[in-house]
Structure formats: C-alpha cells, structure tokens
Design a protein around this motif. Sequence first.
Motif, short mmCIF file in Angstrom:
data_model
loop_
_atom_site.label_atom_id
_atom_site.label_comp_id
_atom_site.label_asym_id
_atom_site.label_seq_id
_atom_site.Cartn_x
_atom_site.Cartn_y
_atom_site.Cartn_z
N VAL A 1 -9.78 -2.41 -25.78
CA VAL A 1 -8.71 -1.82 -24.85
C VAL A 1 -7.93 -3.01 -24.01
O VAL A 1 -8.60 -3.72 -23.49
CB VAL A 1 -9.29 -1.03 -23.61
N GLU A 2 -6.62 -2.89 -24.40
CA GLU A 2 -5.79 -3.97 -23.64
C GLU A 2 -5.47 -3.41 -22.30
O GLU A 2 -4.91 -2.29 -21.92
CB GLU A 2 -4.62 -4.44 -24.39
N ASP B 1 -1.07 -11.77 -26.20
CA ASP B 1 0.34 -12.14 -26.40
C ASP B 1 1.35 -11.32 -25.41
O ASP B 1 2.40 -11.98 -24.95
CB ASP B 1 0.79 -11.80 -27.84
N ASN B 2 0.89 -10.51 -24.73
CA ASN B 2 1.54 -9.76 -23.79
C ASN B 2 1.17 -10.19 -22.17
O ASN B 2 1.51 -9.56 -21.13
CB ASN B 2 1.31 -8.11 -23.74
N GLY B 3 0.15 -11.20 -22.37
CA GLY B 3 -0.35 -11.56 -20.94
C GLY B 3 -1.36 -10.88 -20.46
O GLY B 3 -1.67 -10.94 -19.17
N ASN B 4 -2.23 -9.80 -21.02
CA ASN B 4 -3.01 -8.92 -20.65
C ASN B 4 -4.66 -9.42 -21.00
O ASN B 4 -4.53 -10.21 -21.72
CB ASN B 4 -2.65 -7.39 -20.94
N LEU B 5 -5.46 -8.75 -20.71
CA LEU B 5 -7.04 -8.84 -20.95
C LEU B 5 -7.49 -7.84 -21.76
O LEU B 5 -6.66 -6.82 -22.17
CB LEU B 5 -7.72 -9.06 -19.70
N VAL B 6 -8.42 -7.98 -22.62
CA VAL B 6 -9.01 -7.06 -23.65
C VAL B 6 -10.51 -6.74 -23.01
O VAL B 6 -11.47 -7.62 -22.68
CB VAL B 6 -8.98 -7.62 -24.94
N LEU B 7 -10.85 -5.49 -22.95
CA LEU B 7 -12.19 -4.94 -22.50
C LEU B 7 -12.75 -4.59 -23.99
O LEU B 7 -11.81 -3.58 -24.63
CB LEU B 7 -12.06 -3.84 -21.64
#
Length: 224
Positions: free
Chosen positions: A133-134, A169-175
Amino acid sequence: GGSDAAKRNAGESAADLVTDGMVVGLGTGSTAAHAIRAVGRAVDSGLDVRGVATSFASRELAREAGIPLSDLDEVNGIDLAIDGADQIADGDLVKGGGAAHAREKIVDVAADRFVVVADPSKEADRLDRAVPVEVLPAARETVAAAVRSAGGDPTLRSAERKDGPVVTDNGNLVLDCEFGPIDAPSALAATLSETPGVVEHGLFVGVADEVHVGTDDGVTVREL
Ligand code: DER
C-alpha cells in the motif's frame, strides 16, 4: 521466484503481441524486463511503437533497449500494457513488489488490453500475499491503524541499501499489509482505496485480460 528462462519465455511471448503503431505500457520487474528487451529488439528491426514507462526502472530499461518513450499525458490511450505480478488468482493480482504499483495501475487500467507476464510461482488458488500500500508519508500511522482495523498487519517497507524506508518514485512510503487469505479482493480493495492517505494499493481486481505463464521450455497463455 521462477527461473530466468521461464520469465524470459513469458516476456517474449507477450512482446510478440506488439504491432506497428502501438502505444505500449511497459511494466516493472524482472519478468516485464524481458518483454521490454524483446520489444527493443523488434524496434531495432523496424517496429514502430511508443512506450509508456511505469517506473524510473522501466524507463531506464526502455531507453537502453531503444524504445521511443512518451509520457502518459502525451499519448492518446494505450493499446497494450505488459506487466508482471507478485501473485495471480482467479484473474486478480497482487502487485507492488517493486513499489511501482501506483503508476503501473494507471497504465495497466488505461490500456485497451492488459497482459500479465509471470512464472508458475506466481499462480495461486487464492490471493494471500501481503498487499503493498503506497501511502503519503504523513499518513503512515493513520493508514496503519485503518489496515489493522480491517484485519491486516502493516509493516513499513524498509530499504535494502539505504537507511530508512523505501521511498517510491512518487516520494511516498509503502506499507506491506498481511491479510492472510483474501476471500473478497474487491471488498478489501475498496476498503484500502477509501482510506485517507492511501495513494494506491497492490490489489489489481478484474483488471488483467490475459496472462502468459512461462516455463523453462515454453509458455502457457490464458485469457482471464
Ligand atoms: O512491482 C510489481 O508489481 C512487479 O510487476 C512485480 O512485483 C513482479 O516482479 P517480478 O516479475 O520481478 O517478479
């Protein structure tokens, strides 16, 4: 994961679907990479296509392969998208192993035809892999709480050769969210999509049209 020969057979089989004048969505991962390289060889032999990448990685690979690239907002639709998956069950997918699933889903869903390339290790009777989940960085705890109340167990994806978490690549994190066997993928997909701060999740429900499953000595094509 599967053998490189199996991945190559899958990727090259899907690449054979690419014809002159097409706009092709170029997926991310080691199996899609074989399709990208095969399309590149076809371009060398005169095939006229434009590629739309789904990640920094697939854009770099497509450039190396000599595929002319366009941005998604420059093309008028996508004829065919070729992309990998982490798990396939009943035509639904878990994707996001490469943390590229936000742009992949945009391209894969926009495509007139979405072809998955995989090896047998990706096939399952039921989806049960952790769902990537981004999330917007500021929302990681509120999303984690929502995932837990939906019965999931969220883990912030940490990077291998970088201190701290993977940054997309979008500057977010991943759960990575463990739900165990997923009996109702579309219901879970809706729950995740409705959660504020979720940029995109890795459940691709009812999106794929066809899967090319490579083996060491061939490929099986299945309509989904
Ligand atoms: O990130 C993704 O969804 C990729 O398509 C992916 O996880 C599959 O990668 P692989 O072909 O290297 O197994």
